[in-house]
Design a protein around this motif. Structure first.
Motif, PDB file in Angstrom:
ATOM      1  N   VAL A  81       0.803  -1.228   0.000  1.00  0.00           N
ATOM      2  CA  VAL A  81       0.000   0.000   0.000  1.00  0.00           C
ATOM      3  C   VAL A  81       0.834   1.276   0.000  1.00  0.00           C
ATOM      4  CG1 VAL A  81      -1.904  -1.169   1.166  1.00  0.00           C
ATOM      5  CG2 VAL A  81      -0.144  -0.031   2.535  1.00  0.00           C
ATOM      6  N   GLY A  82       2.132   1.174  -0.147  1.00  0.00           N
ATOM      7  CA  GLY A  82       2.988   2.348  -0.031  1.00  0.00           C
ATOM      8  C   GLY A  82       2.686   3.446  -1.031  1.00  0.00           C
ATOM      9  N   ALA A 198     -15.730  -0.265  -8.842  1.00  0.00           N
ATOM     10  CA  ALA A 198     -14.812  -0.660  -7.773  1.00  0.00           C
ATOM     11  C   ALA A 198     -15.584  -1.074  -6.517  1.00  0.00           C
ATOM     12  CB  ALA A 198     -13.860   0.487  -7.458  1.00  0.00           C
ATOM     13  N   ILE A 199     -16.632  -0.318  -6.175  1.00  0.00           N
ATOM     14  CA  ILE A 199     -17.424  -0.646  -4.982  1.00  0.00           C
ATOM     15  C   ILE A 199     -18.104  -1.999  -5.149  1.00  0.00           C
ATOM     16  CG2 ILE A 199     -19.476   0.017  -3.656  1.00  0.00           C
ATOM     17  CD1 ILE A 199     -18.686   2.932  -4.098  1.00  0.00           C
ATOM     18  N   PHE A 200     -18.659  -2.258  -6.334  1.00  0.00           N
ATOM     19  CA  PHE A 200     -19.308  -3.543  -6.588  1.00  0.00           C
ATOM     20  C   PHE A 200     -18.333  -4.697  -6.385  1.00  0.00           C
ATOM     21  CE2 PHE A 200     -22.482  -1.412  -9.662  1.00  0.00           C
ATOM     22  CZ  PHE A 200     -23.373  -1.215  -8.615  1.00  0.00           C
ATOM     23  N   LEU A 289     -11.747   7.552  -4.814  1.00  0.00           N
ATOM     24  CA  LEU A 289     -11.692   6.514  -5.838  1.00  0.00           C
ATOM     25  C   LEU A 289     -10.425   5.672  -5.722  1.00  0.00           C
ATOM     26  CD1 LEU A 289     -13.032   5.210  -8.206  1.00  0.00           C
ATOM     27  CD2 LEU A 289     -12.151   7.007  -9.697  1.00  0.00           C
ATOM     28  N   THR A 290      -9.283   6.310  -5.461  1.00  0.00           N
ATOM     29  CA  THR A 290      -8.033   5.562  -5.356  1.00  0.00           C
ATOM     30  C   THR A 290      -8.035   4.647  -4.138  1.00  0.00           C
ATOM     31  OG1 THR A 290      -6.842   7.384  -6.422  1.00  0.00           O
ATOM     32  CG2 THR A 290      -5.522   5.757  -5.247  1.00  0.00           C
ATOM     33  N   LEU A 291      -8.580   5.119  -3.016  1.00  0.00           N
ATOM     34  CA  LEU A 291      -8.640   4.276  -1.825  1.00  0.00           C
ATOM     35  C   LEU A 291      -9.545   3.068  -2.038  1.00  0.00           C
ATOM     36  CD1 LEU A 291      -8.700   6.840   1.123  1.00  0.00           C
ATOM     37  CD2 LEU A 291      -6.802   5.407   0.360  1.00  0.00           C
ATOM     38  N   ILE A 292     -10.646   3.266  -2.747  1.00  0.00           N
ATOM     39  CA  ILE A 292     -11.540   2.136  -3.019  1.00  0.00           C
ATOM     40  C   ILE A 292     -10.874   1.149  -3.973  1.00  0.00           C
ATOM     41  CG2 ILE A 292     -13.734   1.474  -4.090  1.00  0.00           C
ATOM     42  CD1 ILE A 292     -14.930   4.022  -2.939  1.00  0.00           C
ATOM     43  N   GLY A 297      -7.835  -4.021  -4.569  1.00  0.00           N
ATOM     44  CA  GLY A 297      -6.639  -4.842  -4.730  1.00  0.00           C
ATOM     45  C   GLY A 297      -6.359  -5.701  -3.517  1.00  0.00           C
ATOM     46  N   ILE A 298      -6.514  -5.122  -2.324  1.00  0.00           N
ATOM     47  CA  ILE A 298      -6.297  -5.879  -1.090  1.00  0.00           C
ATOM     48  C   ILE A 298      -7.314  -7.005  -0.968  1.00  0.00           C
ATOM     49  CG2 ILE A 298      -6.321  -5.711   1.433  1.00  0.00           C
ATOM     50  CD1 ILE A 298      -5.367  -2.795   1.087  1.00  0.00           C
TER      51      ILE A 298
END
Length: 497
Positions: A81-82, A198-200, A289-292, A297-298
């Motif tokens: 996550v860096g 991304a949320i879906f 958006l980037t955090l979601i 990815g996680i």
């Protein structure tokens, strides 16, 4: 990639129906706003009356291309996550852009950023800056088109060429018709499709696996990902937390001051206050958006566990095609299409504005009618779409094993030009009293140093240096060389507006 828990072989008719519905919406927007175009002021700047919210959202959708949409989950899976340390510099980014750059741009009533270079230096400097922008954005569009088409052709079981031509045809069609208004409002639609996709994905992984963010984070922390130090003086260290913050700061200084894609949107707002609100909206939307996408990815890492493939950039596309329920997969594929379209439409419209304003209008021998300029703007838009297609097809010829990680590719391809062009605009805005020849020479020095930093390992066998320093190095060299020359040679007469 070896299939993991594959439930579907390919997309179904309901998925293609969702994609077709998306295309229908953007084509309708082009038709709707195409009837309202009377001159290039409308076509390029929407009469300077666009709401700040739509402008801010449009910037997010534009800069967050398919490259970023696919590479962010892949970056989280491969390296951790860096990369999200970029957000640490956002308060300083907002302050500098809002109170250093935007006041200059908004008070001058420009159409393109490069008009200011002529006022500050001379015509040659203006043409130099405009040409750099056209080169940067055309290459960037080709890369975005290539990345999107490569992923979408695999997901949709269509040929690469079919996807390329389809994306370009639809993107050119509504951009040619509707101008900046169509671009802005389709970008707004596209942003929410991107966010929803991304949320879906995150929601489905949680429901299907019966896990949540705590489990995903625990699995990620246990992963054997490369170490990401807070800071390192070693220029070969790929990523550090401080380095990502510096990269973000310099990237936004360059983008907000010299990238016509961003500048054009600021100029389309009603006032300085509106442009500041638009920029704040852009930063906030980008964080969300980037955090979601990072969470996506996680979540996918935890979902696949030990079955993660050698190429993490393929995890998200594989999940969309083989795991997501039909219909929902179509919505996420529409998000990938929308990420590509928002980048293409913005690039085509902005390059058209530069060609018409900085080249045609500046050198025309007779006064053109508004209708003639509008026709030319639409022709240039279509031609730029064709050039992006050609670059995309050339990139397709590069062997797959040489393409590298998507996150790294976007940091190396045009960054040395972005930093130098941004440095050239900052020389003008900061009032460094040097001649036009010194300013352009400094930019060329920045380009050379940045190019060697970004590509020297591949072309000349030099050590592979970290991509996150390309923009800071090229911009610093550009501004520093101009300031140094002014100190040694003495200041040139200032034309500062």
């Amino acid at each position: 990639m070896t299939p993991v828990l594959d439930r579907f072989e390919s997309l179904h008719a309901v998925d293609f129906a969702a994609i077709a519905a998306y295309f229908a919406v953007v084509i309708w927007v082009g038709f709707y706003y195409g009837r309202r175009q009377k001159n290039t002021e409308d076509y390029f700047l929407a009469g300077r009356r666009l709401p700040w919210f739509s402008v801010g959202v449009s910037i997010v959708a534009t800069v967050l291309s398919t490259v970023t949409y696919l590479s962010t989950p892949g970056e989280m899976i491969k390296n951790g996550v860096g990369a999200n340390a970029q957000f640490l510099s956002y308060p300083l980014v907002f302050f500098l852009v809002s109170f250093l750059i935007l006041p200059y741009l908004m008070r001058l009533r420009l159409t393109t950023a490069y008009e200011y270079l002529e006022r500050r230096f001379d015509l040659t400097t203006r043409l130099f800056g405009a040409s750099l922008f056209v080169l940067i954005r055309t290459a960037w569009m080709g890369m975005v088109l290539f990345t999107a088409s490569l992923a979408l052709s695999k997901i949709c079981s269509l040929s690469f060429t079919t996807v390329v031509l389809g994306l370009v045809a639809i993107g050119v069609f509504y951009t040619v018709l509707g101008g900046l208004r169509a671009v802005i409002w389709t970008d707004v639609v596209q942003f929410f499709i991107l966010l929803g996709g991304a949320i879906f994905t995150v929601f489905y992984v949680a429901v299907d696996s019966g896990t949540g963010p705590a489990t995903w984070w625990s699995d990620m922390m246990a992963a054997d990902t490369p170490s990401q130090p807070v800071f390192s003086f070693d220029p070969t260290v790929r990523l550090s937390l401080v380095g990502m913050g510096c990269w973000t700061l310099f990237w936004w200084l360059a983008t907000a001051s010299s990238d016509q894609v961003a500048v054009q949107r600021f100029l389309a707002t009603e006032s300085l206050q509106s442009s500041r609100r638009a920029f704040l909206c852009n930063l906030a939307g980008g964080v969300v958006l980037t955090l979601i996408l990072s969470l996506c990815g996680i979540a996918l890492y935890s979902y696949y566990q030990a079955a993660i493939p050698d190429d993490p950039d393929l995890v998200f596309p594989h999940f969309i095609r083989h795991i997501l329920p039909r219909g929902l997969a179509g919505l996420v594929v529409a998000a990938l299409f929308s990420a590509a379209m928002s980048s293409l439409d913005s690039g085509m419209n902005s390059i058209s504005s530069v060609v018409v304003t900085d080249f045609y209008r500046r050198f025309r021998s007779a006064v053109a009618t508004p209708g003639q300029e509008l026709f030319l703007a639409r022709v240039v838009t279509a031609v730029v779409g064709g050039l992006a297609t050609a670059i995309c097809l050339l990139l397709y010829q590069i062997p797959e094993e040489q393409r590298g990680n998507l996150f790294d590719i976007q940091g190396r391809v045009t960054s040395f030009l972005v930093g130098s062009l941004g440095g050239l605009m900052l020389i003008a805005m900061l009032g460094i009293r040097c001649s036009a020849r010194v300013a352009m020479g400094s930019a060329l020095c920045g380009i050379l140093v940045g190019f060697l930093w970004a590509q020297g390992h591949w072309l000349f066998g030099l050590p592979e240096l970290a991509w996150m320093w390309v923009i800071p190095v090229s911009m610093t060299v550009t501004v520093g060389a101009a300031a140094g020359a002014a100190a040694v040679l003495g200041p040139a007469p200032s034309k500062r507006s």
